[in-house]
Design a protein around this motif. Structure first.
Motif, PDB file in Angstrom:
ATOM      1  N   GLN A  36       0.832  -1.202   0.000  1.00 41.02           N
ATOM      2  CA  GLN A  36       0.000   0.000   0.000  1.00 41.02           C
ATOM      3  C   GLN A  36       0.870   1.257   0.000  1.00 41.02           C
ATOM      4  N   ALA A  43       2.482   1.842  -3.455  1.00 41.65           N
ATOM      5  CA  ALA A  43       1.464   2.340  -4.387  1.00 41.65           C
ATOM      6  C   ALA A  43       1.115   3.799  -4.089  1.00 41.65           C
ATOM      7  N   GLU A  44       1.040   4.162  -2.814  1.00 44.98           N
ATOM      8  CA  GLU A  44       0.722   5.544  -2.441  1.00 44.98           C
ATOM      9  C   GLU A  44       1.853   6.505  -2.817  1.00 44.98           C
ATOM     10  N   LYS A  83       0.832  -7.694  -4.571  1.00 51.62           N
ATOM     11  CA  LYS A  83      -0.086  -6.696  -4.013  1.00 51.62           C
ATOM     12  C   LYS A  83       0.141  -5.323  -4.647  1.00 51.62           C
ATOM     13  N   ARG A 140      -1.490  -5.115  -8.038  1.00 52.28           N
ATOM     14  CA  ARG A 140      -2.950  -5.011  -7.972  1.00 52.28           C
ATOM     15  C   ARG A 140      -3.409  -3.622  -7.532  1.00 52.28           C
ATOM     16  N   ARG A 141      -2.607  -2.941  -6.719  1.00 52.98           N
ATOM     17  CA  ARG A 141      -3.021  -1.639  -6.166  1.00 52.98           C
ATOM     18  C   ARG A 141      -2.573  -0.441  -6.992  1.00 52.98           C
ATOM     19  N   HIS A 177      -1.763   2.309  -9.887  1.00 51.94           N
ATOM     20  CA  HIS A 177      -2.484   2.933 -10.992  1.00 51.94           C
ATOM     21  C   HIS A 177      -1.549   3.257 -12.153  1.00 51.94           C
TER      22      HIS A 177
END
Length: 133
Positions: free
Chosen positions: A79, A82-83, A114, A117-118, A120
């Motif tokens: 996460q 991705a952020e 993961k 999948r997260r 963009h």
């Protein structure tokens, strides 16, 4: 390609991922953002400045003519990566992977899966060499 984010934790697979990210940043004349994720510590404060892993990554990138931006993130690694990519409007995330153990596979502990999948944006998953697993 304007911005590349590389996830780095000091492991052999993340070192290979960093090598690919540095090479791509050079070829594309892109900005390189290297992130390392530290777990959340209850009652703990975030670290002051980049940690040892990020310093190591920065030295490796600089040795190949790339001045990276260093971002220490906190929390779930997938996460957080991705952020960081979203925040920096990255065109590409580069992360390493290795063959997970049976337990890791059963528990779904693959950070690279993961991340893909997260995210963009595009994700390049770099595999560790056969002797590095």
């Amino acid at each position: 390609m304007r911005t590349i984010v590389a996830g780095y934790d000091g492991s052999p697979s993340s070192q290979r991922a960093l090598e690919r990210a540095v090479w791509l940043a050079n070829v594309a004349d892109a900005k390189l953002v290297v992130t390392s994720v530290v777990p959340v510590l209850i009652g703990g404060a975030p670290p002051d400045g980049p940690g040892e892993e990020l310093q190591e990554a920065a030295a490796a990138a600089r040795a190949h003519g790339v001045e990276p931006e260093l971002v220490e993130a906190i929390g779930d690694p997938a996460q957080a990566i991705a952020e960081v990519a979203e925040l920096h409007e990255a065109d590409l995330i580069v992360v390493g992977t290795r063959e997970p153990s049976l337990v890791e596979r059963a528990l779904g502990w693959s950070v690279s899966e993961k991340v893909q999948r997260r995210a963009h944006c595009d994700v390049l998953i770099v595999h560790a060499g056969r002797d590095e697993t």
